[in-house]
Design a protein around this motif. Structure first.
Motif, mmCIF file in Angstrom:
data_model
loop_
_atom_site.group_PDB
_atom_site.id
_atom_site.type_symbol
_atom_site.label_atom_id
_atom_site.label_comp_id
_atom_site.label_asym_id
_atom_site.label_seq_id
_atom_site.Cartn_x
_atom_site.Cartn_y
_atom_site.Cartn_z
ATOM 1 N N ALA A 72 8.610 -16.042 -3.419
ATOM 2 C CA ALA A 72 10.166 -15.703 -3.831
ATOM 3 C C ALA A 72 10.213 -16.314 -5.079
ATOM 4 C CB ALA A 72 10.936 -16.382 -2.828
ATOM 5 N N ALA A 73 9.873 -17.315 -5.367
ATOM 6 C CA ALA A 73 9.835 -18.000 -6.844
ATOM 7 C C ALA A 73 8.956 -17.152 -7.715
ATOM 8 C CB ALA A 73 9.221 -19.533 -6.698
ATOM 9 N N ILE A 74 7.976 -16.592 -7.388
ATOM 10 C CA ILE A 74 7.630 -15.790 -8.421
ATOM 11 C C ILE A 74 8.295 -14.703 -8.658
ATOM 12 C CG2 ILE A 74 5.052 -14.133 -8.848
ATOM 13 C CD1 ILE A 74 3.718 -16.223 -7.120
ATOM 14 N N PHE A 82 10.293 -3.126 -6.261
ATOM 15 C CA PHE A 82 8.742 -3.585 -6.826
ATOM 16 C C PHE A 82 8.031 -4.457 -6.125
ATOM 17 C CE2 PHE A 82 11.995 -2.322 -10.443
ATOM 18 C CZ PHE A 82 11.499 -1.171 -10.785
ATOM 19 N N LEU A 83 8.878 -5.276 -5.520
ATOM 20 C CA LEU A 83 8.000 -5.967 -4.491
ATOM 21 C C LEU A 83 7.185 -5.204 -3.634
ATOM 22 C CD1 LEU A 83 10.831 -8.618 -3.424
ATOM 23 C CD2 LEU A 83 8.495 -9.353 -4.345
ATOM 24 N N ALA A 84 7.869 -4.042 -3.149
ATOM 25 C CA ALA A 84 7.260 -3.316 -2.217
ATOM 26 C C ALA A 84 6.043 -2.405 -2.814
ATOM 27 C CB ALA A 84 8.209 -2.145 -1.683
ATOM 28 N N ALA A 103 -8.026 -5.106 -6.215
ATOM 29 C CA ALA A 103 -6.833 -4.279 -5.586
ATOM 30 C C ALA A 103 -5.480 -5.056 -6.100
ATOM 31 C CB ALA A 103 -6.936 -3.975 -4.062
ATOM 32 N N MET A 104 -5.822 -6.174 -5.825
ATOM 33 C CA MET A 104 -4.522 -7.200 -6.169
ATOM 34 C C MET A 104 -4.180 -7.118 -7.698
ATOM 35 S SD MET A 104 -4.333 -11.115 -5.779
ATOM 36 C CE MET A 104 -2.956 -12.239 -5.980
ATOM 37 N N VAL A 105 -4.990 -7.072 -8.796
ATOM 38 C CA VAL A 105 -4.757 -6.963 -10.070
ATOM 39 C C VAL A 105 -3.990 -5.465 -10.185
ATOM 40 C CG1 VAL A 105 -5.860 -6.668 -12.250
ATOM 41 C CG2 VAL A 105 -6.834 -8.483 -10.667
ATOM 42 N N LEU A 106 -4.887 -4.490 -9.652
ATOM 43 C CA LEU A 106 -4.454 -2.992 -9.905
ATOM 44 C C LEU A 106 -2.823 -2.914 -9.165
ATOM 45 C CD1 LEU A 106 -7.386 -0.861 -9.277
ATOM 46 C CD2 LEU A 106 -6.238 -1.315 -11.313
ATOM 47 N N ALA A 107 -2.497 -3.525 -8.165
ATOM 48 C CA ALA A 107 -1.361 -3.600 -7.555
ATOM 49 C C ALA A 107 -0.343 -4.116 -8.447
ATOM 50 C CB ALA A 107 -1.343 -4.261 -6.062
ATOM 51 N N VAL A 108 -0.617 -5.215 -9.165
ATOM 52 C CA VAL A 108 0.523 -5.689 -10.069
ATOM 53 C C VAL A 108 0.750 -4.741 -11.301
ATOM 54 C CG1 VAL A 108 0.728 -7.548 -11.803
ATOM 55 C CG2 VAL A 108 -0.163 -8.180 -9.302
ATOM 56 N N LEU A 127 3.342 -9.045 -7.979
ATOM 57 C CA LEU A 127 2.541 -10.138 -7.641
ATOM 58 C C LEU A 127 3.111 -11.033 -6.384
ATOM 59 C CD1 LEU A 127 0.087 -11.749 -8.295
ATOM 60 C CD2 LEU A 127 1.423 -13.169 -9.860
ATOM 61 N N ALA A 128 4.556 -11.033 -6.451
ATOM 62 C CA ALA A 128 5.322 -11.533 -5.563
ATOM 63 C C ALA A 128 4.957 -11.017 -4.169
ATOM 64 C CB ALA A 128 6.753 -11.811 -5.769
ATOM 65 N N GLY A 129 5.070 -9.444 -4.236
ATOM 66 C CA GLY A 129 4.905 -8.560 -3.212
ATOM 67 C C GLY A 129 3.553 -8.817 -2.633
#
Lengths: 296, 378
Positions: free
Chosen positions: B60-62, B84-86, B108-113, B256-258
């Motif tokens: 949540a902080a991010i 955007f979290l979603a 995948a994490m980088v691409l999702a961001v 990123l938070a998502g």
């Protein structure tokens, strides 16, 4: 032909109820610059009070009491909470209404639980038939009552001292204050009026053919957000126009869902938002909203 | 600010006592270092519940730091943060999972961001035109339209029931329960413990990048935009570019938070990413105090942890019935919601400037001592 007429009538009836809620948003926004997130719980409060009181007092007395009580609660939110804070920090005030909404909504949903409450309105499930299409009386009542009430509110804007003060305060707070207008009192009265409108809207939102008052009824108030924005947040006639557009859009999309199945099931619920985005692309201040003047 | 103060103090050539030495490091910096050590030690002492609370708070902080950049600093009200979290959460799940391309989870994490940032950029035709409360409701539309897509695009999102989240893997190290179990200093390291450190690293990266952004040229430009667009434009700030850039960067933080939330939950459903989540994020940055990274973090921890902790201990509070009690008694969930609502109201009424402001007042000296007249007159 008759289905098209049904759908249109449905839309107009729905729009007239949204108009009651959206007008409340606009009045509060004009008077205090706040987007009132507590509107949904105020609406639910009005509906709940009517549902609880109608067996003892009869429908009309219960409704009158519920409208009065909701108006007082809304006024109290302004008087007790919002007045303590800087009136220019509108984002803080807006979040404060979220806090109020959470507390009030929690209490109401706890009381309502999983029940489905009837408001005991006199129209019940009665219908009339006009040329092959069946029209519930509640639809007609909602259109007529909304027209009367909204007409009265517009007349109040135009002809009463309070309405003049509200318009002056919305135009220029400082000048209005210098002319001797009591901004605090105007604002509290605006909150009361918006609360009363929300309580009234609750009756028609949950009347036949809707099943009755449940704990999620308050969420319907959110649909009035796009209505108010679409018309222009500073313009009461805009709220009216926006509500009609939203109501008819929702009814049309729900009515022709089979033809629109490519958009996914239940698109009627989100269609108002899609319409709003399209309108905002062309007119960033809504259809009838004032263009913001920039002072340098 | 504190650096300038230090050099002034040294230039005055006075002997530095032990307490002053501590102050020279800067009380804020010392507190920060202590907090960092403490945060690293937590997984060795806390049970899974508290680690979960901490993980959600970090995620949540991010997100809140990102929203703060957009709504707090550049003054664009956004109710669409949940969307955007979603995008971040579903982007990660789809890219790393089956059905989907099945990419390595770190990629995948980088691409999702990046995908979240792209979504923010695509919204810029509206974000560039619409202002104030209009923008708030326009972004609200994103949440509802997004939820509609999430429920209906079953091939990608798994529909109403959502999807399970593939665990993150970086260089052969899995952020999940493994067999044989990993034991560090006698403490078994399960998913929570591992994700805790991932969360800390990500939060630290976000914290410092956002602070540098805010203190540098872009931050000044965004503050200028918030105060007056005309004045900012006259000073040479490209208004439209900065407005949409703020949206893109804030959406990337949200993405990123998502991803982190998805990893912590291990399963995501459309219901979670609703209006209530957006409102929670708005509450975080206002309760924390608009415009500061520390404030956003404090608000995020407050808003996230309060209901969870209340829910756990509510049955020990007076007037609260046990869960599942009959009738319309006040259960722990309701008690937590009441207190949450009341806490928002009380903080706004009695802590002006938010939790961040409270913290700053306590820790930092009010005025630099160099400027006080008694320095000149011994």
């Amino acid at each position: 032909m008759s289905t098209a007429f049904d759908i249109l009538l449905n839309g107009v009836a729905l729009g007239s109820v949204y108009a009651l809620v959206a007008l409340g948003f606009v009045i509060i926004f004009k008077a205090s610059g706040v987007m009132n997130f507590a509107h949904g719980s105020l609406l639910l409060l009005g509906g709940y009070l009517t549902a609880v009181l109608h067996e003892r007092l009869g429908f009309y007395a219960a409704l009158a009491l519920a409208v009065l009580a909701t108006a007082l609660v809304a006024g109290a939110v302004d008087l007790i909470l919002l007045r303590r804070l800087d009136p220019h920090a509108t984002h803080v005030l807006t979040i404060l209404t979220i806090g109020v909404d959470i507390a009030l909504m929690t209490d109401l949903t706890r009381r309502i639980g999983g029940d489905l409450l009837s408001l005991g309105d006199p129209w019940g499930g009665s219908v009339s038939t006009f040329g092959g299409s069946t029209v519930p009386h509640t639809r007609i009542a909602s259109i007529v009552v909304s027209l009367l009430v909204i007409g009265a509110v517009f007349a109040a804007f135009r002809f009463t001292a309070w309405g003049l003060s509200l318009r002056a305060a919305a135009e220029d707070r400082e000048a209005a204050a210098l002319m001797g207008i009591r901004l605090h009192r105007i604002r509290t009265l605006a909150w009361c009026l918006a609360g009363a409108l929300a309580a009234l809207a609750a009756v028609f939102l949950v009347a036949f053919p809707a099943p009755g008052l449940e704990r999620t009824t308050g969420e319907i108030a959110l649909k009035a957000f796009p209505a108010a924005i679409l018309g222009g947040m500073t313009s009461p006639p805009g709220a009216l126009l926006g509500s009609l557009l939203i109501g008819v859009t929702e009814a049309l999309v729900a009515g022709y869902e089979a033809e629109l199945s490519a958009l996914g099931g239940g698109f009627g619920d989100v269609a108002p938002y899609a319409v709003m985005l399209l309108v905002l692309l062309a007119r960033p201040n809504g259809l009838l909203g004032e263009k913001e003047a920039i002072r340098v | 600010m504190s650096d300038r103060w230090v050099s002034g103090r040294q230039a005055s050539g006075r002997r530095v006592s032990g307490r002053a030495a501590l102050r020279r490091v800067g009380p804020a910096r010392a507190a920060g270092a202590a907090a960092a050590v403490l945060l690293c030690a937590f997984p060795f002492y806390l049970d899974a519940f508290w680690l979960q609370v901490g993980l959600f708070s970090m995620a949540a902080a991010i997100g809140a730091i990102g929203l703060n950049l957009l709504s707090g600093t550049s003054g664009q009200l956004s109710l669409g943060h949940a969307f955007f979290l979603a995008v971040g959460a579903y982007g990660y799940v789809w890219l790393a999972g089956e059905p989907g391309p099945g990419l390595p989870p770190a990629v995948a994490m980088v691409l999702a961001v990046c995908l979240s940032g792209l979504a923010g950029g695509l919204f810029s035709p509206i974000a560039g035109r619409v202002r104030g409360v209009y923008l708030g409701v326009a972004t609200l539309a994103l949440v509802f339209l997004g939820q509609h897509v999430m429920v209906n695009a079953e091939g990608v999102t798994g529909g109403f029931n959502g999807r399970s989240v593939p665990p993150l893997e970086i260089g052969g190290f899995t952020f999940a329960e493994t067999d044989p179990a990993l034991v560090v200093l006698g403490v078994p390291f399960g998913a929570e413990e591992r994700l805790w450190y991932l969360g800390l690293v990500l939060l630290a990266a976000v914290w410092f990048s956002a602070r540098n952004l805010l203190r540098g040229r872009p931050g000044r430009a965004l503050s200028a935009l918030r105060d007056s667009e005309v004045a900012a434009a006259a000073m040479g700030v490209p208004v439209a570019r900065y407005r949409s850039a703020a949206f893109v960067v804030s959406s990337m933080y949200a993405g990123l938070a998502g991803v982190l939330i998805a990893l912590a939950f291990r399963g995501i459903v459309p219901d979670y990413f609703g209006l209530a989540l957006s409102i929670d994020y708005l509450a975080m940055i206002v309760i924390g105090g608009l415009g500061s990274v520390g404030g956003a973090t404090a608000g995020a921890v407050f808003v996230t942890a309060l209901p969870l902790v209340m829910g756990r201990y509510a049955d020990q509070l007076p007037l609260v019935a046990a869960p599942g009690a009959t009738g319309h008694a006040i259960g722990p969930t309701e008690a937590a919601r009441y207190l949450y609502g009341a806490a928002i109201i009380l903080v706004l009424l009695y802590v002006p400037g938010g939790l961040g402001g409270l913290f700053r007042r306590r820790v930092r000296p009010p005025t630099p001592p160099v400027r006080q007249p008694k320095e000149q007159t011994p």
